[in-house]
Design an enzyme around this catalytic site. Structure first.
Site: not given
Ligand code: CMC
Length: 423
Positions: A301, A358
């Site tokens: 998140h 989720d």
């Molecule tokens: N599985 C594997 N690796 C992950 C995941 C995951 N679900 N989420 C983040 N990472 C890794 C990402 O690859 C990155 O690694 P590195 O630092 O080595 O490059 C690090 O963690 C930080 O990730 P980010 O993409 O920069 O984080 P963000 O804040 O931009 O994204 C997120 C947040 C929710 C979009 C992301 O964690 C994700 O894609 N999660 C899966 C989708 C999901 O469950 N979404 C629902 C969110 S809760 C409901 C809502 O409020 O919308």
């Protein structure tokens, strides 16, 4: 007033510091460009406060979520979704008279115009219900044009009341069953379940377990401050677009798999792992592999770096509801394994990737008999009061300006047009 100093190319600029009611500190850069000709750059807005808001407080490091000051745990345990709608939109919990009036209005406006039912005939049965919900919500503007500022409350009630009817009709359309009209003697949640699952040929009684589970889910989804869809609602609303247009845009933003669409993706992922023999470790490895674009859906998140309090509440609710319903879902076992691995594996621990809301909501919706492609619609129904509260807060702010960020241009510098025959 305290200030912050920013030095650009040797020139120092002093910027006002704003402190929120929970002690959050923001550096106000709104006049910085006018003074310096430089903009601040923050792709994905991870470090940008888009404005001040009195609706929802989140402390992601401590796992705190409060609506108008009330902890989510207390609301999920004691409140009904209709109380929470009122609280978010109008700022205070309703007293008895206010609640009775609000409930009565929400019931009275649940029907959609008979002509709008014809719209459903045009959609293919395979249409994603999020596409139907967003276009039908935008279409409400054709029946209920924008009212004067004083009368906007009526359209707010109409939207809250009718969206669940639209959502249930979208489901009925997809399975080829007749639409069930809302029933005025049912509560908000029961009415929705009745429109979803009743058929004209049989009596259908909404169980208390189902009603309570839905109530909890809707409350947990009701607001989450400046997330992608809420920012979209605020942005569209900032041009003074009407309520229905602004909310339809929010519904579209929610649909994406990185946001509300994740609940559908979580279930699809768990199902994929089950069909693949249940080898969840293989999928954990894939999620960690930087050469693969696979992510563990339902983990991570932008804001929560400790745990998502909504996920904690739902985890307990899922256990309770499945036990009460006598359901034993093999996907829940896979989900629990995934959760354990992710909570102990260095990759997830280091990046603070905890299960989010989720991760468990899909299991619960599934136990309630709600089909996978309706999960994001359920999230949208829960998020309606939050979106409305933000739309209204922005609309009521006399100092509000249209959202219009700047950019750093990286394209070609000026060049002359080349006629076709010389290219
Ligand atoms: N599985 C594997 N690796 C992950 C995941 C995951 N679900 N989420 C983040 N990472 C890794 C990402 O690859 C990155 O690694 P590195 O630092 O080595 O490059 C690090 O963690 C930080 O990730 P980010 O993409 O920069 O984080 P963000 O804040 O931009 O994204 C997120 C947040 C929710 C979009 C992301 O964690 C994700 O894609 N999660 C899966 C989708 C999901 O469950 N979404 C629902 C969110 S809760 C409901 C809502 O409020 O919308």
């Amino acid at each position: 007033m305290s200030t912050a100093k920013l030095n650009v190319d040797g020139q120092e600029y002093e910027l006002p510091v704003v402190v929120g009611s929970e002690g959050e500190v923001g550096v106000d850069i709104s006049r910085f460009r006018a003074a310096s000709k430089a903009v601040t750059l923050d792709p994905g807005f991870g470090n940008t406060g888009s404005g001040q808001s009195a609706i929802t407080f989140i402390d992601g490091e401590k796992g705190i979520l409060r609506y108008r000051g009330y902890p989510i745990e207390q609301l999920a345990q004691n409140a009904r979704f209709v109380d929470v709608c009122y609280l978010l939109i109008y700022g205070e919990l309703p007293n008895k008279d206010e609640l009775d009036k609000f409930r009565q209005e929400l019931t009275y406006h649940t029907l959609i115009h008979e002509d709008m039912k014809k719209f459903f005939e045009g959609y293919p049965p395979t249409a994603h219900p999020m596409a139907i919900l967003s276009s039908m919500v935008a279409s409400l503007a054709t029946y209920y044009p924008e009212l004067s500022e004083d009368e906007n409350d009526l359209n707010i009630v109409r939207l809250l009341a009718k969206a669940k009817t639209i959502a249930a009709y979208a489901y009925k359309k997809s399975i080829g069953q007749p639409f069930m009209y809302p029933s005025n003697d049912l509560s908000y949640c029961s009415n929705f379940l009745h429109m979803m699952f009743a058929v004209p040929t049989e009596e259908y009684v909404v169980s208390d377990v189902m009603e309570d589970a839905l109530n909890t889910l809707l409350i947990l989804h009701a607001d989450h401050e400046q997330n992608c869809s809420t920012l979209t609602v605020r942005t569209v609303g900032s041009s003074q677009a009407n309520l229905f247009a602004s909310l339809a845009a929010g519904i579209c933003a929610l649909w994406g798999p990185l946001h509300g669409g994740a609940n559908q993706k979580v279930l699809e992922m768990l199902e994929m792992i089950r069909q693949d023999g249940g080898d969840y470790k293989k999928y954990v490895d894939m999620a960690k592999d930087k050469n693969s674009d696979f992510r563990l859906m339902g983990f991570g998140h932008r804001v929560y770096k400790n745990f998502d309090p909504r996920a904690t509440i739902l985890r307990n609710t899922v256990d309770k509801v499945l036990a009460q319903m006598g359901t034993n879902d093999p996907l829940l076992d896979i989900a629990k394994h995934l959760e354990q691995v992710a909570l102990s594996d260095e990759y997830f621990v280091e990046r603070k990737l905890y299960p989010n809301v989720d991760f468990y909501s899909g299991i619960l919706y599934r136990a309630m008999g709600i089909p996978t492609n309706m999960f994001t619609v359920m999230f949208a129904l829960g998020r309606l009061p939050g979106w409305i509260a933000h739309w209204k807060e922005q609309r009521d702010n006399p100092a509000g300006r249209i959202n219009r960020p700047r950019q750093i241009y990286t394209g070609p510098t000026e060049r002359n047009f080349v006629p076709l025959e010389q290219r």
